[in-house]
Enzyme design. Structure first.
Site, PDB file in Angstrom:
ATOM      1  N   SER A   1       0.850  -1.192   0.000  1.00  0.00           N
ATOM      2  CA  SER A   1       0.000   0.000   0.000  1.00  0.00           C
ATOM      3  C   SER A   1       0.880   1.234   0.000  1.00  0.00           C
ATOM      4  CB  SER A   1      -0.888   0.006   1.245  1.00  0.00           C
ATOM      5  OG  SER A   1      -1.543   1.250   1.400  1.00  0.00           O
TER       6      SER A   1
ATOM      7  N   TYR B   1      -3.017  -0.865  10.435  1.00  0.00           N
ATOM      8  CA  TYR B   1      -2.976  -1.180   9.009  1.00  0.00           C
ATOM      9  C   TYR B   1      -1.675  -0.711   8.373  1.00  0.00           C
ATOM     10  CZ  TYR B   1      -4.282  -1.152   4.057  1.00  0.00           C
ATOM     11  OH  TYR B   1      -4.307  -1.358   2.703  1.00  0.00           O
TER      12      TYR B   1
END
Length: 682
Positions: A559, A572
């Site tokens: 990400s 996350y």
């Protein structure tokens, strides 16, 4: 079938009926024809035509487009220019000058047989029972014993124009006959109507089946006594051992070029490899051209006990493989001439493992599966021939002439260029939705076989079905935090396709909370699934890839949050940073094995995302103070390109990393974020 001539429509219906039953003919084997009148579009006059299944088609799925259409007068006029058996291959090109209209599909080598035999309908088939008589040492005597004078024996002759002339003469000389057994090859039947031809074909096949069955003696089995040393392992142990062996075998079978694998432990295979005569019979090789063009002339046969230590078995396989390649090269050298095509490869297409089963290999899953099916046909043929006589396949020199036939080489040259990921087997985690689903679709579209791994079994099964079913994709249920389930997923991949050489770590969840609201359970769950899960999947992938010795690719869907510090996202983003560093660490460690490890860093992919739909979208929308259905637009507007990132864009990056053009790239992260300056990697 409106618009198609009635005789051609009947031909297609007959072909489907015959091709639907594997007792009648093998996949893509044999051909059928019909003769009749149609209107010449230029003169308006009636013209005699022949419709015949074209080269490479399959009877069970034949369509009008798969028929070659020829003018019968021109086809039969070729007799006057036939230059003799030494130059009969030239006649194949002459068929093009007999085409009616655009001519339809490419005519096969058997076209002359159909056109020159004086019958309105002709079937040429490869039933196991018929080939058993055709390959028996005293096949001519047995054919007469089985059929009387209604079916005539034709000595072996390579398919071609001369065989067509021979068949025409045999039919003319035997008006009582309904067909023939072609030595070493198969059967041909004829009739004046489509119904009569089909009935004659089935009569020959079923009569031969009954003839063999009546002579079968289980007490004196044609394959010899069962050998306790080669008794099948219990099914769970058998399939576990097969999964261990598959990557080793796939690597060996891919020495010359990459191959996809197929495994079967069908009873007919286990019975054959468990009996005393299987080494002798396997060494004799297959006989019917349709068989050995797909299976090679003989298989590789393992001679260790099924429960022997894996290291010992692997070492023995390497020895046998080296010997197989040496013998195949010698076979080529014995028969090749200056005009022969180059040797296509010396690796086996079939590997028999007593107590375990059979592995088959090919340029794609269908080719590998069909090769295995053809070897089962060959086993059935051997059983039948040994039941009524002695199995006596055609001579090695004849096999070579067909395997390295210029016409076969030309047929191979006409095949379409392989797609970039042809022969590659991909396993994608979290592939039931969102990015994983898009990646699975892109990899399959580029030629890969795909193992669709997801915690949601129904979603995985649905995606696998979308990709084309078992020859293109299989579904596995995987919790990436469970080592046993991961191991089982790779075992399923090995049994389905021979191994794995492209893994995409995509499975994940997203927990979006401020630091003080993030619990230890939140942290552990986030890291268990994505950091630990990616590690476990990559470790199992490395085991498989190192065993195959074919290199490989591991891609992490990380990400932009791996490098971008955003609010309320500690669990996350930290786990994405963990994944990003795994890419660097594994690229460094696995490079010696030819395994490349790279990553993709997307920005928020809202549309189609299971993570965003599961609550993450609402949480992030709240953080940024926008409506949830506007979140994708919000993300787009903060990028340099002002474009929303979709699952397909991430899939494009995965393909860019694995499609071949970046063959010397490892340890790279590709941003797919439409330009987030704070996430720049420089």
């Amino acid at each position: 079938m409106s618009g198609i001539p009635s005789e051609a429509a009947k031909l297609i219906a007959r072909s489907h009926a015959l091709g639907a039953d594997p007792r009648n003919t093998n996949y893509a084997g044999g051909n059928t024809s019909a003769k009749g009148l149609d209107r010449d579009p230029v003169t308006g006059e009636a013209v005699d035509l022949m419709w015949v299944k074209g080269s490479g088609g399959d009877l069970g799925t034949l369509t009008e487009a798969g028929l070659a259409v020829l003018r019968l007068d021109r086809l039969r006029a070729l007799i006057g220019v036939y230059p003799g058996v030494d130059r009969e291959d030239e006649m194949v090109a002459a068929f093009d000058f007999c085409a009616h209209g655009k001519g339809g599909a490419a005519p096969s080598i058997d076209t002359a047989m159909h056109g020159l035999v004086d019958a309105a309908h002709v079937d040429h088939l490869h039933p196991d029972s018929g080939i058993a008589l055709a390959t028996a040492a005293d096949g001519e005597k047995l054919t007469a014993e089985c059929f009387g004078d209604r079916v005539v024996w034709v000595p072996w002759r390579r398919p071609g124009f001369q065989l067509g002339l021979d068949m025409a003469a045999i039919k003319a000389a035997n008006p009582q006959a309904i067909g023939c057994v072609l030595g070493g090859h198969g059967i041909t039947a004829w009739g004046e109507t489509s119904e009569e031809c089909q009935a004659n074909s089935l009569h020959i096949i079923r009569t031969a089946e009954a003839f063999i069955a009546e002579r079968f003696d289980a007490e004196r089995h044609p394959f010899g006594d069962l050998l306790p040393r080669y008794a099948p392992l219990p099914e769970p142990a058998r399939r576990a051992r097969a999964a261990e062996l598959a990557p080793v075998l796939r690597g060996l079978a891919s020495t010359d070029r990459p191959q996809v694998g197929h495994f079967t432990d069908a009873g007919v295979v286990l019975d054959f490899v468990g009996r005393a005569e299987h080494p002798r019979l396997a060494a004799l090789g297959t006989s019917c051209p349709d068989h050995f063009l797909r299976t090679k002339v003989a298989p590789l046969v393992l001679d260790t006990a099924p429960e022997a230590p894996l290291e010992e078995v692997s070492a023995r396989l390497r020895e046998l493989h080296a010997a197989y390649r040496e013998e195949y090269a010698a076979y080529y050298a014995r028969h090749a001439t200056e005009d022969s095509p180059a040797m296509r490869g010396a690796d086996p297409a079939i590997v028999l493992v007593p107590g375990i089963g059979m592995f088959s290999f090919g340029k794609d899953k269908q080719t590998a599966r069909v090769a295995g099916e053809f070897y089962v046909n060959a086993v059935n043929v051997m059983r039948g021939a040994e039941t009524v006589s002695t199995y006596a396949p055609i001579e090695e020199a004849e096999k070579f002439r067909i395997e390295y036939w210029a016409l076969e080489e030309a047929k191979l040259a006409r095949l379409p260029k392989p797609k970039p990921l042809a022969t590659r087997v991909a396993l994608v985690t979290g592939a039931g939705s969102g990015i994983g689903k898009a990646v699975a679709h892109r990899l399959a579209a580029e030629g890969a076989c795909v193992v669709v791994a997801d915690l949601n079994a129904e979603a995985a099964a649905a995606v696998a079905e979308e990709l084309g079913g078992a020859d293109r994709a299989v579904a596995v249920t995987v919790d990436v935090t469970d080592e046993a389930q991961i191991k089982a997923a790779f075992a399923a991949a090995a049994l389905a396709f021979g191994g794995v050489d492209l893994v995409v770590n995509n499975a994940g969840i997203s927990i979006s909370k401020p630091l003080l609201e993030t619990t230890a359970r939140d942290w552990d769950l986030q890291h268990d699934i994505m950091a630990r899960g990616s590690f476990l999947v990559s470790r199992e992938a490395a085991r498989t890839m190192i065993g195959q010795a074919m290199g490989g690719d591991i891609v992490y869907i990380a990400s932009k949050n791996a490098v971008f510090a955003g609010p309320n996202n500690i669990a996350y983003s930290a786990t994405k940073a963990d994944q990003a560093h795994q890419v660097r660490l594994l690229a460094s460690e696995l490079g010696d094995h030819g395994i490349r490890v790279n990553g993709v860093n997307p920005d928020g992919v809202v549309r189609g995302s299971g993570i965003f739909a599961g609550g993450w979208g609402a949480q992030r929308a709240a953080v940024y103070g926008v409506e949830e259905d506007k979140l994708g637009e919000f993300y787009a507007q903060r990028t340099l390109l002002k474009r929303e990132v979709l699952p397909e864009h991430v899939a494009n990056a995965v393909f860019a990393l694995t499609g071949g053009d970046l063959s010397h790239t490892t340890g790279l992260h590709i941003p797919v974020d439409a330009g987030v300056a704070a996430a720049f990697l420089r």
